[in-house]
Scaffold this active site. Structure first.
Site, PDB file in Angstrom:
ATOM      1  N   THR A  97      19.029 109.848  10.817  1.00 39.31           N
ATOM      2  CA  THR A  97      19.175 109.854   9.360  1.00 39.31           C
ATOM      3  C   THR A  97      17.773 109.844   8.753  1.00 39.31           C
ATOM      4  O   THR A  97      17.037 108.861   8.902  1.00 39.31           O
ATOM      5  CB  THR A  97      19.941 108.602   8.885  1.00 39.31           C
ATOM      6  OG1 THR A  97      21.218 108.598   9.508  1.00 39.31           O
ATOM      7  CG2 THR A  97      20.112 108.610   7.372  1.00 39.31           C
ATOM      8  N   LYS A 172      25.057 113.172   3.700  1.00 39.28           N
ATOM      9  CA  LYS A 172      25.028 111.783   4.182  1.00 39.28           C
ATOM     10  C   LYS A 172      24.479 110.851   3.092  1.00 39.28           C
ATOM     11  O   LYS A 172      25.005 109.756   2.859  1.00 39.28           O
ATOM     12  CB  LYS A 172      24.168 111.728   5.451  1.00 39.28           C
ATOM     13  CG  LYS A 172      23.697 110.352   5.844  1.00 39.28           C
ATOM     14  CD  LYS A 172      24.365 109.809   7.067  1.00 39.28           C
ATOM     15  CE  LYS A 172      23.906 108.384   7.309  1.00 39.28           C
ATOM     16  NZ  LYS A 172      24.690 107.647   8.217  1.00 39.28           N
ATOM     17  N   LYS A 247      17.915 101.054   4.201  1.00 34.93           N
ATOM     18  CA  LYS A 247      17.169 102.262   4.584  1.00 34.93           C
ATOM     19  C   LYS A 247      17.786 103.508   3.934  1.00 34.93           C
ATOM     20  O   LYS A 247      17.098 104.323   3.326  1.00 34.93           O
ATOM     21  CB  LYS A 247      17.188 102.420   6.114  1.00 34.93           C
ATOM     22  CG  LYS A 247      16.584 103.729   6.570  1.00 34.93           C
ATOM     23  CD  LYS A 247      16.971 104.136   7.980  1.00 34.93           C
ATOM     24  CE  LYS A 247      16.675 105.619   8.171  1.00 34.93           C
ATOM     25  NZ  LYS A 247      17.024 106.124   9.484  1.00 34.93           N
TER      26      LYS A 247
HETATM   27  P1  NAD Z   1      17.356 102.628  17.426  1.00 36.60           P
HETATM   28  O1  NAD Z   1      16.086 102.103  16.858  1.00 36.60           O
HETATM   29  O2  NAD Z   1      18.270 101.717  18.168  1.00 36.60           O
HETATM   30  O3  NAD Z   1      17.015 103.861  18.422  1.00 36.60           O
HETATM   31  C1  NAD Z   1      15.992 104.800  18.201  1.00 36.60           C
HETATM   32  C2  NAD Z   1      15.282 105.040  19.525  1.00 36.60           C
HETATM   33  O4  NAD Z   1      14.308 106.081  19.389  1.00 36.60           O
HETATM   34  C3  NAD Z   1      14.498 103.801  20.013  1.00 36.60           C
HETATM   35  O5  NAD Z   1      15.041 103.380  21.253  1.00 36.60           O
HETATM   36  C4  NAD Z   1      13.056 104.306  20.153  1.00 36.60           C
HETATM   37  O6  NAD Z   1      12.372 103.761  21.264  1.00 36.60           O
HETATM   38  C5  NAD Z   1      13.264 105.798  20.302  1.00 36.60           C
HETATM   39  N1  NAD Z   1      12.093 106.617  19.973  1.00 36.60           N
HETATM   40  C6  NAD Z   1      11.325 106.595  18.860  1.00 36.60           C
HETATM   41  N2  NAD Z   1      10.386 107.560  18.916  1.00 36.60           N
HETATM   42  C7  NAD Z   1      10.572 108.210  20.098  1.00 36.60           C
HETATM   43  C8  NAD Z   1       9.919 109.308  20.734  1.00 36.60           C
HETATM   44  N3  NAD Z   1       8.882 109.934  20.170  1.00 36.60           N
HETATM   45  N4  NAD Z   1      10.351 109.710  21.947  1.00 36.60           N
HETATM   46  C9  NAD Z   1      11.402 109.074  22.535  1.00 36.60           C
HETATM   47  N5  NAD Z   1      12.069 108.038  21.983  1.00 36.60           N
HETATM   48  C10 NAD Z   1      11.653 107.613  20.774  1.00 36.60           C
HETATM   49  O7  NAD Z   1      18.118 103.334  16.222  1.00 36.60           O
HETATM   50  P2  NAD Z   1      19.691 103.694  16.158  1.00 36.60           P
HETATM   51  O8  NAD Z   1      20.459 102.549  15.585  1.00 36.60           O
HETATM   52  O9  NAD Z   1      20.096 104.307  17.452  1.00 36.60           O
HETATM   53  O10 NAD Z   1      19.673 104.812  15.010  1.00 36.60           O
HETATM   54  C11 NAD Z   1      19.163 106.115  15.241  1.00 36.60           C
HETATM   55  C12 NAD Z   1      19.323 106.918  13.967  1.00 36.60           C
HETATM   56  O11 NAD Z   1      20.713 106.983  13.627  1.00 36.60           O
HETATM   57  C13 NAD Z   1      18.606 106.316  12.749  1.00 36.60           C
HETATM   58  O12 NAD Z   1      18.055 107.352  11.989  1.00 36.60           O
HETATM   59  C14 NAD Z   1      19.721 105.590  12.008  1.00 36.60           C
HETATM   60  O13 NAD Z   1      19.465 105.486  10.619  1.00 36.60           O
HETATM   61  C15 NAD Z   1      20.902 106.490  12.306  1.00 36.60           C
HETATM   62  N6  NAD Z   1      22.214 105.816  12.236  1.00 36.60           N
HETATM   63  C16 NAD Z   1      22.374 104.585  12.803  1.00 36.60           C
HETATM   64  C17 NAD Z   1      23.611 103.957  12.726  1.00 36.60           C
HETATM   65  C18 NAD Z   1      23.828 102.588  13.357  1.00 36.60           C
HETATM   66  O14 NAD Z   1      24.868 101.982  13.086  1.00 36.60           O
HETATM   67  N7  NAD Z   1      22.916 102.093  14.187  1.00 36.60           N
HETATM   68  C19 NAD Z   1      24.682 104.575  12.069  1.00 36.60           C
HETATM   69  C20 NAD Z   1      24.502 105.853  11.538  1.00 36.60           C
HETATM   70  C21 NAD Z   1      23.252 106.465  11.632  1.00 36.60           C
END
Ligand code: NAD
Length: 299
Positions: A97, A172, A247
């Protein structure tokens, strides 16, 4: 078709597992070694770096925290560039997102580097990621949408093509703007009802069957009792955490300002969730904002 899956956090981890279970050829990587190992333990083939995965990919799927992480991974700020590592005409599919203008910028960079690009943010949270019931809002061309659909159906239930690049993120942000405002409205209604002497159940029975009916009441009812599965019954464990709503409303506020829209409620909701998330609300379900409203009311 090989999918490089970059970002194995709360969402990406289970999404990658679902792709593998459905028979897709995946190569996954996360900067956090424990997360890459956890994916391998769950049966997901992993690569030694994000660039190594991209170099063998037809599709590079990113599931990263914010727009700056996506742009840095694409261009190679402080790491190898995925756009440079990938073979020509790779499809870059970003499911994170991020802001609408960042998604458009990411797509421009991908196309300028000889690739294709789509934005496909999700809703449905970690439970949706685990159960492959996510909703995908997709921006990009018709041809690329046809190409990614067989992947998305193995991670989600509702897949909507919203239009050109950036319009998945646009859908979204509009959805979560409405959701954030309605959850505050539901909270204010229930606190006012308490002051006026209504029981939670009576107010629920009325509002969930009358013109105030909405997801924030019918599913995510902010008080315990009427909807046994709502986070209010479980000490406001998320669900959808206050930090994520803060966020997403930050992204909405940016889009509102760039678009010159007179969205007074949206801007106020953004401020209220930012304050809420700065405290313990950051890790609670966003419906716990009702406690802030009750606490701030005259006793
Ligand atoms: P998270 O922080 O748990 O996971 C993100 C991962 O990306 C981390 O493990 C981090 O180490 C990795 N990362 C960052 N830069 C990187 C790179 N260059 N190479 C490899 N790995 C890298 O976040 P999440 O909760 O999984 O959310 C991911 C996305 O989905 C976000 O944008 C969030 O807003 C969106 N989202 C989350 C939810 C939720 O409920 N958690 C719901 C809908 C949307």
């Amino acid at each position: 078709m090989t999918i490089a899956f970059i970002g194995l956090g709360h969402m990406g981890g289970p999404m990658a597992v679902n792709l593998v279970r459905a028979g897709h050829d995946v190569l996954a990587f996360d900067l956090v070694p424990e997360l890459t190992e956890r994916a391998r333990d769950a049966g997901v083939p992993v690569a030694e770096s994000a660039a190594a995965a991209a170099a063998r990919a037809d599709i590079v799927l990113t599931m990263l925290p914010q727009g700056r992480h996506v742009l840095a991974a694409y261009t190679g700020e402080g790491q190898a560039s995925l756009l440079e590592a990938a073979p020509p005409d790779t499809l870059f599919l970003d499911c994170s997102t991020i802001a609408v203008d960042e998604a458009q910028r990411a797509a421009e960079l991908a196309v300028a580097a000889g690739h294709r690009a789509m934005d496909a943010p999700v809703s449905g949270g970690v439970v949706g990621a685990e159960n492959a019931t996510l909703a995908f809002m997709v921006g990009g061309t018709d041809a690329d949408f046809a190409r990614v659909q067989p992947l998305l159906v193995d991670m989600g239930r509702r897949i909507v093509h919203c239009g050109a690049n950036g319009l998945g993120q646009a859908a979204k942000v509009c959805n979560n703007l409405i959701l954030g405002i309605t959850q505050i409205a539901a909270a204010e209604g229930f606190v006012l009802g308490e002051r006026l002497g209504l029981t939670h159940q009576v107010l629920f029975d009325v509002t969930s069957n009358a013109s105030a009916q909405c997801w924030a009441i019918s599913t995510n009812c902010p008080v315990p009792g009427p909807v046994p599965t709502s986070p209010a019954n479980n000490d406001y464990q998320p669900g959808f955490a206050g930090a994520l709503m803060a966020k997403d409303l930050g992204l909405a506020a940016k889009a509102i300002e760039l678009g010159g829209v007179d969205a007074k409620l949206g801007m106020l909701a953004q401020r209220l969730y930012a304050e809420f998330a700065a405290g313990e609300g950051g890790s609670q379900d966003f419906s716990a904002i009702i406690n802030t409203i009750r606490d701030a009311s005259d006793s």
